[in-house]
Design a protein around this motif. Structure first.
Motif, PDB file in Angstrom:
ATOM      1  N   SER A   6      -0.126   8.999  -5.876  1.00  0.00           N
ATOM      2  CA  SER A   6      -0.401   7.678  -5.275  1.00  0.00           C
ATOM      3  C   SER A   6       1.538   7.527  -5.002  1.00  0.00           C
ATOM      4  O   SER A   6       2.465   7.505  -5.471  1.00  0.00           O
ATOM      5  CB  SER A   6      -0.265   7.248  -7.035  1.00  0.00           C
ATOM      6  N   LEU A   7       1.053   7.131  -3.892  1.00  0.00           N
ATOM      7  CA  LEU A   7       2.473   6.859  -3.118  1.00  0.00           C
ATOM      8  C   LEU A   7       3.224   5.187  -2.980  1.00  0.00           C
ATOM      9  O   LEU A   7       2.054   4.935  -2.510  1.00  0.00           O
ATOM     10  CB  LEU A   7       2.396   6.338  -1.443  1.00  0.00           C
ATOM     11  N   PHE A   8       3.836   4.756  -2.707  1.00  0.00           N
ATOM     12  CA  PHE A   8       4.262   3.811  -2.963  1.00  0.00           C
ATOM     13  C   PHE A   8       5.535   3.376  -1.416  1.00  0.00           C
ATOM     14  O   PHE A   8       5.900   3.914  -1.434  1.00  0.00           O
ATOM     15  CB  PHE A   8       4.351   2.817  -4.039  1.00  0.00           C
ATOM     16  N   TRP A   9       5.621   2.099  -1.159  1.00  0.00           N
ATOM     17  CA  TRP A   9       6.851   1.037  -0.768  1.00  0.00           C
ATOM     18  C   TRP A   9       6.987   1.815   1.013  1.00  0.00           C
ATOM     19  O   TRP A   9       5.053   2.000   1.746  1.00  0.00           O
ATOM     20  CB  TRP A   9       8.222   1.650  -0.914  1.00  0.00           C
ATOM     21  N   ASP A  10       7.584   2.289   1.219  1.00  0.00           N
ATOM     22  CA  ASP A  10       7.408   2.293   3.040  1.00  0.00           C
ATOM     23  C   ASP A  10       6.329   3.603   3.173  1.00  0.00           C
ATOM     24  O   ASP A  10       6.568   4.801   2.408  1.00  0.00           O
ATOM     25  CB  ASP A  10       8.580   2.816   3.973  1.00  0.00           C
ATOM     26  N   VAL A  11       5.332   3.196   4.453  1.00  0.00           N
ATOM     27  CA  VAL A  11       4.776   4.325   4.405  1.00  0.00           C
ATOM     28  C   VAL A  11       5.576   5.552   5.732  1.00  0.00           C
ATOM     29  O   VAL A  11       6.175   5.293   6.407  1.00  0.00           O
ATOM     30  CB  VAL A  11       3.226   4.232   4.976  1.00  0.00           C
ATOM     31  N   MET A  12       5.549   7.289   4.572  1.00  0.00           N
ATOM     32  CA  MET A  12       6.330   8.107   5.574  1.00  0.00           C
ATOM     33  C   MET A  12       5.115   8.661   5.915  1.00  0.00           C
ATOM     34  O   MET A  12       4.433   9.486   5.027  1.00  0.00           O
ATOM     35  CB  MET A  12       7.299   9.146   4.601  1.00  0.00           C
ATOM     36  N   PRO A  13       5.012   9.290   6.488  1.00  0.00           N
ATOM     37  CA  PRO A  13       3.683   9.689   7.173  1.00  0.00           C
ATOM     38  C   PRO A  13       3.191  11.819   6.951  1.00  0.00           C
ATOM     39  O   PRO A  13       2.598  12.401   7.157  1.00  0.00           O
ATOM     40  CB  PRO A  13       3.302   9.015   8.833  1.00  0.00           C
ATOM     41  N   ASP A  14       4.803  11.414   7.511  1.00  0.00           N
ATOM     42  CA  ASP A  14       4.691  12.986   6.960  1.00  0.00           C
ATOM     43  C   ASP A  14       5.016  13.533   5.479  1.00  0.00           C
ATOM     44  O   ASP A  14       4.273  14.362   5.258  1.00  0.00           O
ATOM     45  CB  ASP A  14       6.924  13.548   7.663  1.00  0.00           C
ATOM     46  N   VAL A  15       4.704  12.693   4.863  1.00  0.00           N
ATOM     47  CA  VAL A  15       4.901  13.457   3.272  1.00  0.00           C
ATOM     48  C   VAL A  15       3.354  13.150   3.336  1.00  0.00           C
ATOM     49  O   VAL A  15       3.057  13.951   2.740  1.00  0.00           O
ATOM     50  CB  VAL A  15       5.923  12.252   2.038  1.00  0.00           C
ATOM     51  N   VAL A  16       2.395  12.396   3.698  1.00  0.00           N
ATOM     52  CA  VAL A  16       1.295  12.066   3.340  1.00  0.00           C
ATOM     53  C   VAL A  16       1.013  12.984   4.186  1.00  0.00           C
ATOM     54  O   VAL A  16      -0.168  13.754   3.159  1.00  0.00           O
ATOM     55  CB  VAL A  16       0.389  10.370   3.952  1.00  0.00           C
ATOM     56  N   ALA A  17       0.773  13.413   5.269  1.00  0.00           N
ATOM     57  CA  ALA A  17       0.547  14.841   5.884  1.00  0.00           C
ATOM     58  C   ALA A  17       0.787  15.549   4.787  1.00  0.00           C
ATOM     59  O   ALA A  17      -0.473  17.058   4.579  1.00  0.00           O
ATOM     60  CB  ALA A  17       1.373  15.058   7.562  1.00  0.00           C
ATOM     61  N   ARG A  18       1.961  16.443   4.641  1.00  0.00           N
ATOM     62  CA  ARG A  18       1.889  16.972   3.527  1.00  0.00           C
ATOM     63  C   ARG A  18       1.454  17.125   2.842  1.00  0.00           C
ATOM     64  O   ARG A  18       0.817  18.061   2.498  1.00  0.00           O
ATOM     65  CB  ARG A  18       3.645  17.102   3.491  1.00  0.00           C
ATOM     66  N   LEU A  19       0.903  15.889   1.526  1.00  0.00           N
ATOM     67  CA  LEU A  19       0.346  15.799   0.994  1.00  0.00           C
ATOM     68  C   LEU A  19      -1.746  16.899   1.388  1.00  0.00           C
ATOM     69  O   LEU A  19      -2.560  17.175  -0.217  1.00  0.00           O
ATOM     70  CB  LEU A  19       0.186  14.926  -0.414  1.00  0.00           C
TER      71      LEU A  19
ATOM     72  N   LEU B 195      -3.975   8.186  -2.548  1.00  0.00           N
ATOM     73  CA  LEU B 195      -3.647   6.891  -2.770  1.00  0.00           C
ATOM     74  C   LEU B 195      -2.706   5.937  -2.048  1.00  0.00           C
ATOM     75  O   LEU B 195      -1.547   6.613  -2.871  1.00  0.00           O
ATOM     76  CB  LEU B 195      -3.818   6.259  -4.359  1.00  0.00           C
ATOM     77  N   HIS B 196      -2.070   4.789  -1.567  1.00  0.00           N
ATOM     78  CA  HIS B 196      -0.798   4.741  -0.705  1.00  0.00           C
ATOM     79  C   HIS B 196      -0.611   3.333  -0.933  1.00  0.00           C
ATOM     80  O   HIS B 196      -2.331   2.172  -1.066  1.00  0.00           O
ATOM     81  CB  HIS B 196      -1.062   4.650   0.448  1.00  0.00           C
ATOM     82  N   GLN B 197      -0.243   2.488  -2.595  1.00  0.00           N
ATOM     83  CA  GLN B 197      -0.234   1.156  -2.174  1.00  0.00           C
ATOM     84  C   GLN B 197       0.546   0.616  -1.110  1.00  0.00           C
ATOM     85  O   GLN B 197       1.459   1.278  -0.513  1.00  0.00           O
ATOM     86  CB  GLN B 197       0.610   0.971  -3.335  1.00  0.00           C
ATOM     87  N   VAL B 198       0.179  -1.014   0.007  1.00  0.00           N
ATOM     88  CA  VAL B 198       1.017  -1.039   0.763  1.00  0.00           C
ATOM     89  C   VAL B 198       0.850  -2.998   0.588  1.00  0.00           C
ATOM     90  O   VAL B 198       0.233  -3.074  -0.373  1.00  0.00           O
ATOM     91  CB  VAL B 198       0.093  -1.456   2.227  1.00  0.00           C
TER      92      VAL B 198
ATOM     93  N   ASP C 202      -6.493   7.751   1.741  1.00  0.00           N
ATOM     94  CA  ASP C 202      -8.139   8.523   1.264  1.00  0.00           C
ATOM     95  C   ASP C 202      -7.683   6.686   0.294  1.00  0.00           C
ATOM     96  O   ASP C 202      -9.524   6.163   0.781  1.00  0.00           O
ATOM     97  CB  ASP C 202      -8.116   9.253   0.322  1.00  0.00           C
ATOM     98  N   VAL C 203      -7.111   6.244  -0.352  1.00  0.00           N
ATOM     99  CA  VAL C 203      -7.824   5.267  -0.766  1.00  0.00           C
ATOM    100  C   VAL C 203      -6.558   3.644  -0.860  1.00  0.00           C
ATOM    101  O   VAL C 203      -5.101   4.685  -0.528  1.00  0.00           O
ATOM    102  CB  VAL C 203      -7.387   5.329  -2.350  1.00  0.00           C
ATOM    103  N   ILE C 204      -6.566   2.638  -0.606  1.00  0.00           N
ATOM    104  CA  ILE C 204      -5.357   2.611   0.293  1.00  0.00           C
ATOM    105  C   ILE C 204      -5.802   1.168  -1.393  1.00  0.00           C
ATOM    106  O   ILE C 204      -6.697   0.249  -1.961  1.00  0.00           O
ATOM    107  CB  ILE C 204      -5.811   0.355   1.228  1.00  0.00           C
TER     108      ILE C 204
END
Length: 346
Positions: A105-118, A126-129, A144-146
């Protein structure tokens, strides 16, 4: 004798994706959502998330090991890349992957490289926005989930839109499962989320005031006594986070002293004054640290996170009871819905 109508279902596609029984997520509250709380929520049918923001890889390993010993249910680990020093973030991710953690579960600014790595490692993300633009970025990055977080939420708040309005706008643009977060503490809120097409809800405040929460008893008691109107959104508790990072807290002597000037505080100009300790770790006035079981010192001046749903929290039960009460109320509401309203049932 007349037959009893079948029990209303709360099962959504989010349950299938995450492996939970009901679409209620534990917010990954830093310091508070430790293994005991995550296991309690998971064992009760919800989805547990460990709050591991800026924690050491060794603590992550300890928490993950303890959680797995307490439950065989799936769970996620919450990390906040934008608020974590890059070297520590790398160490956190590496340790999680080495441990076989499969959901994040990630939060705050979206960092595409981190998402891609995972994602490349086979992880579920899951990304909270807090904005529609961030939701688009998270989806484009591979989430996968917003999780749509509204301004009503306790703790760190990224956007400034009400939760349901934000979720509806995101739902109009994505086919991903969307979770509503912010001020939801009851079955009524869960039903309302399902009614707009969301796949579930995420709850922090509701689970902070439970027996298994790692929050300090003082924090829990203040939450029980508070109403939503007793909370304020401010960026004065900003040390350890980027400038402008706002939090929703129960008002205290610090926020009262701001005389209504809740926003615009620069961490570079705030004093570094130790007001409490966690074991041998100092806790500073104006930091984002909330009081935990292990905290000693001046707890009143610390960040007492709470969302606008605080007024519905009247006790400190086991987390399983909090979840059971929420889902039972939701089923009762759905059971009594008029036929034209049954579309709210997933």
């Amino acid at each position: 004798m007349s037959e009893q109508p079948p029990e209303a279902s709360l099962h959504t596609r989010l349950c299938d994706l995450l492996g939970c029984e009901v679409p209620v997520l534990l917010a990954g509250m830093g310091g508070v959502s430790r293994w005991e709380l995550a296991a309690a929520v998971a064992n009760a049918g919800g989805y547990g998330i460990l709050g591991m923001v800026r924690e050491s890889p060794d603590l992550i390993a300890k928490e993950v090991t303890a959680l797995r010993a307490a439950t065989d249910r799936p769970f996620a680990v919450n990390l906040i890349p934008a608020a974590t020093e890059p070297q520590l973030l790398e160490a956190q991710i590496t340790r999680c992957l080495d441990l076989g953690v499969s959901a994040f579960s990630l939060f705050w600014d979206v960092m595409p490289d981190v998402v891609a790595r995972l994602k490349n490692a086979g992880g579920l993300v899951l990304h909270q926005v807090g904005t529609v633009a961030a939701a688009r970025m998270a989806e484009d990055a591979g989430a996968d989930v917003i999780i749509a977080q509204g301004i009503e939420a306790g703790g760190h708040v990224h956007g400034r839109s009400p939760a349901f309005g934000l979720a509806e706008r995101i739902l109009s643009e994505t086919d991903l499962p969307v979770v509503v977060s912010g001020g939801i503490t009851t079955g009524e809120g869960l039903v309302a989320a399902l009614a707009i097409g969301a796949s579930g809800v995420q709850c922090g405040t509701a689970f902070l005031a439970t027996e298994e929460s790692f929050a300090h008893p003082y924090h829990k008691s203040r939450l029980v006594a508070a109403t939503g109107e007793d909370t304020v959104l401010t960026d004065v508790f900003v040390l350890n986070w980027p400038k402008g990072a706002a939090v929703r807290v129960i008002s205290n002597s610090v926020t009262d002293g701001l005389q209504g000037n809740f926003m615009g505080h620069d961490p570079a100009t705030l004093p570094r004054e130790t007001i409490a300790h966690d074991d041998d770790q100092p806790r500073l006035r104006f930091s984002t640290d909330s009081p935990l079981r292990t905290t000693t010192g001046d707890l009143e001046v610390m960040a007492l996170f709470a969302g606008q749903g605080a007024g519905t929290i009247q006790d400190i039960p086991p987390a399983a009871k909090r979840l059971a009460d929420m889902t039972a109320q939701a089923r009762r509401i759905l059971q009594g819905a008029a036929p034209n309203d049954r579309k709210a049932t997933p």
